[in-house]
Design an enzyme around this catalytic site. Structure first.
Site, PDB file in Angstrom:
ATOM      1  N   CYS A 291       0.846  -0.805   0.192  1.00  0.00           N
ATOM      2  CA  CYS A 291       0.226   0.332   0.151  1.00  0.00           C
ATOM      3  C   CYS A 291       1.039   1.016  -0.048  1.00  0.00           C
ATOM      4  O   CYS A 291       0.708   1.489   1.036  1.00  0.00           O
ATOM      5  CB  CYS A 291      -0.286   0.224   1.043  1.00  0.00           C
TER       6      CYS A 291
ATOM      7  N   CYS B 239      -0.080   4.309   2.064  1.00  0.00           N
ATOM      8  CA  CYS B 239      -0.471   4.153   4.081  1.00  0.00           C
ATOM      9  C   CYS B 239       1.147   4.075   3.886  1.00  0.00           C
ATOM     10  O   CYS B 239       1.371   4.867   4.967  1.00  0.00           O
ATOM     11  CB  CYS B 239      -0.472   2.665   4.662  1.00  0.00           C
ATOM     12  N   ASP B 240       2.248   3.556   3.177  1.00  0.00           N
ATOM     13  CA  ASP B 240       3.534   3.596   3.464  1.00  0.00           C
ATOM     14  C   ASP B 240       4.600   4.210   3.231  1.00  0.00           C
ATOM     15  O   ASP B 240       5.892   4.230   3.286  1.00  0.00           O
ATOM     16  CB  ASP B 240       3.999   2.086   3.384  1.00  0.00           C
TER      17      ASP B 240
END
Ligand SMILES: Cc1cc2nc3c(=O)[nH]c(=O)nc-3n(C[C@H](O)[C@H](O)[C@H](O)COP(=O)(O)OP(=O)(O)OC[C@H]3O[C@@H](n4cnc5c(N)ncnc54)[C@H](O)[C@@H]3O)c2cc1C
Length: 306
Positions: A135, A138-139
């Protein structure tokens, strides 16, 4: 043990499931939605959704999910965080087995979507969350000013490469073919981004690192030449796998595991419907998933009143 009975049970809280829940609750059917992870499904990962009608300036996937959830629960949709592990047919009733007990329903709408394919190479499992990610939204900030790689060549991979380039010092796109599958506009953006470079016809054989990702072992698929690439992280974006393992033996699935339906979202089993990315031939877009959810709810309502 059967704990509760509903008119409709919906499996999955992505755009398809939340839309189905909005429609069944507004039809005054007692409705339960079961979600195993984060409410909102895959769209939560989208930084900006520019093609969902009604949001002319775009909207973040997270906000869109929250609005869908809010709207559905406002009309009485009940939601529980639980994983569905199986479905059993008992006469006219469907028994939904979950990690939080069993529930029964007259009709079931399966909207369990899909999840990222894994590379299946040594080091991937061990280093997931330690530099291996699925992701980018997200990261990405974890890799600020560090070199990273992304595997894949479709829309999702190139969208993510562009997002990662805002943070990383260098983004290497590793693709097993010699050209991208992504839409032309995304390709143009990626080719003109100075931080993005491409390794064509190349696959990852192994992810190495003691405690965190340190390097990738690569192989050129045409020449067989091996090489290594030092990176702090690797993002995997090589396609999706439908979440239907819990349905094996219950419903007919296509070769890749998608559920086969007719245009009313009806499966082969009366009273079981499927909607969204989990369906054979789905367009894999949030608006299409939402449309499927509405159609499934409409025909579930007809099925129950029959
Ligand atoms: C990074 C990214 C960006 C995207 N950008 C866009 C975009 O800009 N525009 C667009 O239209 N689309 C976009 N998409 C695609 C879009 O998100 C999907 O098409 C859409 O979310 C599919 O909705 P769905 O409800 O069918 O399935 P999903 O969103 O996959 O939701 C399924 C839900 O079911 C849950 N679930 C699975 N198995 C079980 C189980 N056994 N028990 C209980 N719950 C279960 C999952 O946890 C998940 O929450 C993007 C996707 C990604 C990953």
């Amino acid at each position: 043990m059967v704990s509760e009975e509903y008119d409709v049970i919906i499996v999955g809280g992505g755009p398809a499931g939340l839309t189905a829940g909005l429609y069944t609750s507004r039809a005054r059917l007692s409705s339960l939605l079961l979600e195993k992870g984060v409410m909102g499904g895959q769209i939560v990962e989208a930084e900006l959704v520019e093609n969902y009608p009604g949001f002319a300036e775009g909207i973040s996937g997270m906000e869109l999910s929250q609005l869908m959830h809010q709207q559905a629960t406002k009309y009485g949709l009940k939601t529980i965080i639980a994983e569905v592990t199986g479905i059993e047919l008992q006469d006219e009733q469907k028994v939904i087995k979950t990690t939080k007990g069993n529930f029964t329903a007259k009709a079931v709408i399966i909207a369990s979507g899909s999840e990222r394919q894994k590379l299946g190479v040594p080091g991937e499992k061990e280093l997931t969350g330690k530099g291996v990610s699925y992701c980018a939204t997200c990261d990405a900030p974890f890799f600020t000013d560090q070199p990273i790689a992304i595997v894949g060549g479709g829309d999702a991979a190139i969208t993510e490469a562009l997002h990662l380039a805002k943070f990383a010092s260098r983004v290497t796109v590793i693709h097993r073919r010699d050209q991208l599958r992504a839409t032309r506009i995304l390709q143009e953006k990626a080719f003109s981004e100075p931080k993005i470079e491409f390794l064509w016809s190349t696959v990852v054989d192994e992810i190495e690192g003691k405690d965190v990702v340190e390097r990738l072992k690569l192989r050129q698929v045409i020449t067989g030449a091996k090489s290594a690439l030092d990176v702090a992280g690797i993002f995997v974006s090589i396609g999706l796998k439908p979440n239907t393992d819990y349905l094996k033996g219950v419903l007919p699935l296509d070769d890749l595991g998608h559920i086969i339906t007719n245009e009313n979202m009806e499966t082969e089993i009366p009273g079981i419907f499927a909607a969204g990315d989990v369906r054979h031939n789905s367009a894999r877009q949030a608006i299409c998933a939402a449309g499927d959810g509405a159609t499934a709810a409409h025909y579930a309502q007809k099925f129950i009143s029959r």
